[in-house]
Structures are given as C-alpha cells and as structure tokens.
Design a protein around this motif. Sequence first.
Motif, PDB file in Angstrom:
ATOM      1  N   TRP A   1      -2.264   9.355  82.843  1.00  0.00           N
ATOM      2  CA  TRP A   1      -1.332  10.346  82.326  1.00  0.00           C
ATOM      3  C   TRP A   1       0.116   9.935  82.548  1.00  0.00           C
ATOM      4  CZ3 TRP A   1      -2.732  13.802  79.002  1.00  0.00           C
ATOM      5  CH2 TRP A   1      -4.057  14.220  78.972  1.00  0.00           C
ATOM      6  N   LYS A   2       0.347   9.232  83.667  1.00  0.00           N
ATOM      7  CA  LYS A   2       1.712   8.781  83.939  1.00  0.00           C
ATOM      8  C   LYS A   2       2.177   7.796  82.871  1.00  0.00           C
ATOM      9  CE  LYS A   2       2.276   9.415  88.862  1.00  0.00           C
ATOM     10  NZ  LYS A   2       2.664   8.800  90.122  1.00  0.00           N
ATOM     11  N   ASN A   3       1.277   6.903  82.438  1.00  0.00           N
ATOM     12  CA  ASN A   3       1.648   5.940  81.392  1.00  0.00           C
ATOM     13  C   ASN A   3       1.953   6.644  80.080  1.00  0.00           C
ATOM     14  OD1 ASN A   3       1.391   3.773  83.077  1.00  0.00           O
ATOM     15  ND2 ASN A   3      -0.705   3.292  82.475  1.00  0.00           N
ATOM     16  N   ARG A   4       1.146   7.629  79.733  1.00  0.00           N
ATOM     17  CA  ARG A   4       1.380   8.367  78.483  1.00  0.00           C
ATOM     18  C   ARG A   4       2.670   9.167  78.556  1.00  0.00           C
ATOM     19  NH1 ARG A   4      -4.455  10.650  76.427  1.00  0.00           N
ATOM     20  NH2 ARG A   4      -5.392   8.601  76.090  1.00  0.00           N
ATOM     21  N   ARG A   5       2.893   9.781  79.695  1.00  0.00           N
ATOM     22  CA  ARG A   5       4.122  10.561  79.861  1.00  0.00           C
ATOM     23  C   ARG A   5       5.341   9.638  79.803  1.00  0.00           C
ATOM     24  NH1 ARG A   5       6.314  15.255  80.954  1.00  0.00           N
ATOM     25  NH2 ARG A   5       7.911  15.511  82.535  1.00  0.00           N
ATOM     26  N   SER A   6       5.271   8.500  80.454  1.00  0.00           N
ATOM     27  CA  SER A   6       6.379   7.539  80.422  1.00  0.00           C
ATOM     28  C   SER A   6       6.617   7.030  78.999  1.00  0.00           C
ATOM     29  CB  SER A   6       6.086   6.360  81.341  1.00  0.00           C
ATOM     30  OG  SER A   6       5.996   6.776  82.677  1.00  0.00           O
ATOM     31  N   ALA A   7       5.539   6.767  78.274  1.00  0.00           N
ATOM     32  CA  ALA A   7       5.658   6.305  76.896  1.00  0.00           C
ATOM     33  C   ALA A   7       6.276   7.396  76.023  1.00  0.00           C
ATOM     34  CB  ALA A   7       4.305   5.886  76.349  1.00  0.00           C
TER      35      ALA A   7
END
Length: 67
Positions: A2-8
């Motif tokens: 989720w952190k990667n998606r949020r960062s993206a």
Amino acid sequence: MWKNRRSAFILTEALLSLFLVTGLSIFEYQQIANFKQQETKLKAQYEDATKFRVISAKKWRDYISGP
C-alpha cells in the motif's frame, strides 16, 4: 504494498499539478506577450490618427481662411 501505491499516487498527483501549473504559466506568458504587442500596435495607430487629425484641421483652417 500500500505504501508503494500511495507513493505512486502522490507522485502522479504532484506531476499532474506541476504540468498544469507549467501549462498555465506558459499560457499566461503568451497572453501578456500578445497584450503588449497589441498595445504597441494600438498606440502607433492612435499616434498616426492624431497626426492625421492635426494635419486635416490645419488644412481645413487654411482652406476656409483663403489665400
């Protein structure tokens, strides 16, 4: 994950904002440039019209006053 998606998502949002601001800045610059060109053109036309009025008034005075 989720952190990667949020960062993206945040990165995408920031890039879109940057593109919008850049595009609007370019548009505003072009508007100002066009305004300045139009202003210069209109000032020249006004000066020409003023000169023409002065010449016409002088010729009219000469005509009505006679030789």
